[in-house]
Every structure is written in C-alpha cells, then in structure tokens.
Design an enzyme around this catalytic site. Structure first.
Site, PDB file in Angstrom:
ATOM      1  CB  CYS A  74      -0.937  -0.007   1.210  1.00 20.25           C
ATOM      2  SG  CYS A  74      -2.121  -1.372   1.125  1.00 20.25           S
ATOM      3  CB  CYS A 156      -4.103  -1.117  -1.314  1.00 21.92           C
ATOM      4  SG  CYS A 156      -2.550  -1.827  -0.785  1.00 21.92           S
TER       5      CYS A 156
END
Ligand code: C8R
Length: 250
Positions: A74, A156
């Site tokens: 992420c 993400c």
C-alpha cells in the site's frame, strides 16, 4: 538431401538454446528467496509450450500468478506508461519509495525477454516468436496483460503512475496502463491516483492534456485524482539523494 539440410539448418536457427532461457529464468528467480524456482519454471512453461504462439490466452498465466502472487504494498505501487527507463532509473535507487511490477519476482525475471512455444514441441523458443502486435494472443503480450492485471488488483492506498509528457497521448487507450490497470483500480482498496507527467526539454503535453480527462473519467468513483508535472531532472535528483523524503520528491 538438400531439403533435409535446409530443414535442419532452419530448425537449428529457430530452435534457440532452451537451457539458456531456462537458466536465465532460474537465476533471475533465485535472487528472490522463498520460492521453488524449478516448480515456477514448470508452471510458467505450461502456459505456452506445445501451443500455437498466437493462441496463448491471458488466462494461461493464471496458474503462474497464483504460484507467485503479488503482495499488496500500500502507498508504494508505481505504474507507468512510455516512461519505463525514467521510472526504473528512479525506483532502482528508491525502493524505499516505490515498487513497480519489475521489482516483483515475475516482473524482474521476464522483463526484456521474448519466448514462445510451438505445436508439437516441448521446447521454449526465443526467436521466431510473434511480435507484440502481430497477433493478439501471443505468449509475451498475454503474460504482461495477466501480470499487470494481477498487480493492479492488489494496488492499495495512494498509487502513483508516471506518464510521458513528450508524446502526443500520455494516457493512451491502447496502453496496458489504460486498458488493463486503470479499469481494475478498485475504490475499496485504492484511495488516490497520483499521476506524475514526466517533463523533458521538448515536452508537448502535461497535466492539462485532454487524454488525462479520459483518465479521470475512467477512474472508479471514490478514487481521488491528482496530477503533477515533474521535470525528469527532479526525478533523477530524488533518485540520487536518499535524504529527500519520498513524499517530498514532487
Ligand atoms: N507493464 C506492462 N508492460 C511491461 C511491463 C510492465 O510492468 N514490463 C515490461 N517490460 N513490459 P508501455 P504500457 C513491456 O507501452 O502498455 C505494466 C511489455 O513488453 O510503455 O502502459 C506496468 O505495471 C510491453 O510491450 O506501457 C505498467 O504500469 C511494454 O513493456 C504498465 O503495465 C509496455 O510498455 C505499462 O504498460
């Protein structure tokens, strides 16, 4: 006899050293620990050997991706289109900031390689293979589409994409970035897309380019969009100076 000799010579030139490609794959794979590289090689080959090199669908590589899945990273995922050299020149020095598909096992092992199979043979060939756009379902193109889709699926947080300000259409609908990756960004995982338009001396586009409007329209509702024009020299500076915080590069 002449025909036989011609056939043998042709066969030998088309049949590239199988073990050379296999060793390239294995040595690239072995740089990453925790994978059974011989097993991965077997799974990889299954996608294309003994097949018409124009009949290898994208899904043929699903078992390979499943055997070496991409880990979500992420806020560090970096996408790109027509900026490969700038991006990798930067990410190889700043792994603390961003990861590209080429920083993963499959991406790094297969980057720059050409391969295909042939009906009736269990060998891997590295020449005489169809070109990128010669036929749709060729082994190399199908691999990059499959890998790019899986890489985009796990993106993400804040994701970044470097696009090229020196071409007519920085967001090109035929690119893998536009046709495969952007449509898979999911608002439940991806919070924001930060586009960096790489500006060189003779740039002809920037963040105001009309193609980027198409990009904002293609984004899943709920994903925030941002764009910055950043000079190539600033990107290189950030690569050369680890003391610059990732968030302060541009
Ligand atoms: N991606 C696609 N193609 C890739 C690749 C990769 O990571 N790595 C390599 N070596 N290639 P482009 P694009 C090869 O036209 O179409 C992912 C393939 O042979 O500049 O938008 C990556 O995550 C292919 O022909 O860009 C990135 O975000 C060209 O490079 C996009 O997709 C594609 O280069 C880039 O794909």
């Amino acid at each position: 006899i002449v025909i036989v000799i011609i056939a043998v010579v042709l066969g030998l030139t088309l049949r590239q050293n199988k073990s050379e490609f296999e060793s390239t794959f294995l040595s690239g794979c072995e740089k990453f620990n925790q994978y059974d590289c011989k097993k991965l090689w077997g799974v990889f080959q299954q996608a294309y050997v003994d097949k018409d090199p124009c009949k290898v669908p994208v899904e043929a590589y699903d078992p390979l991706i499943a055997a070496a899945p991409f880990k979500p990273q992420c806020n560090k995922t970096m996408f790109w289109s027509k900026t490969k050299d700038v991006v990798h020149g930067f990410t190889e020095k700043r792994k603390d900031c961003f990861v590209t598909l080429e920083d993963t096992l499959l991406g790094s092992v297969l980057d720059g390689l050409t391969w295909c199979g042939k009906e009736g043979s269990n060998d891997t060939f590295t020449s005489g293979c169809p070109g990128w756009s010669e036929c749709e379902n060729n082994p190399v193109r199908s691999f990059w589409i499959c890998a790019s889709a899986a890489f985009a699926d796990v993106a993400c947080g804040d994701v970044t994409a470097m696009l090229n300000g020196s071409i007519n259409t920085p967001f090109n609908p035929t690119s893998i970035f536009a046709s495969v990756e952007v449509p898979r960004f999911n608002a439940s995982r991806v919070k924001k897309l930060n586009v960096v338009v790489v500006i060189q001396k003779n740039n002809i586009s920037n963040c105001n380019h009309s193609s980027l409007k198409n990009l904002t329209q293609a984004l899943d509702t709920g994903i925030t969009y941002g764009c910055k024009d950043v000079s190539e020299s600033r990107i290189q500076e950030c690569g050369a100076k680890p003391e610059i915080a990732c968030g302060a590069c541009w």
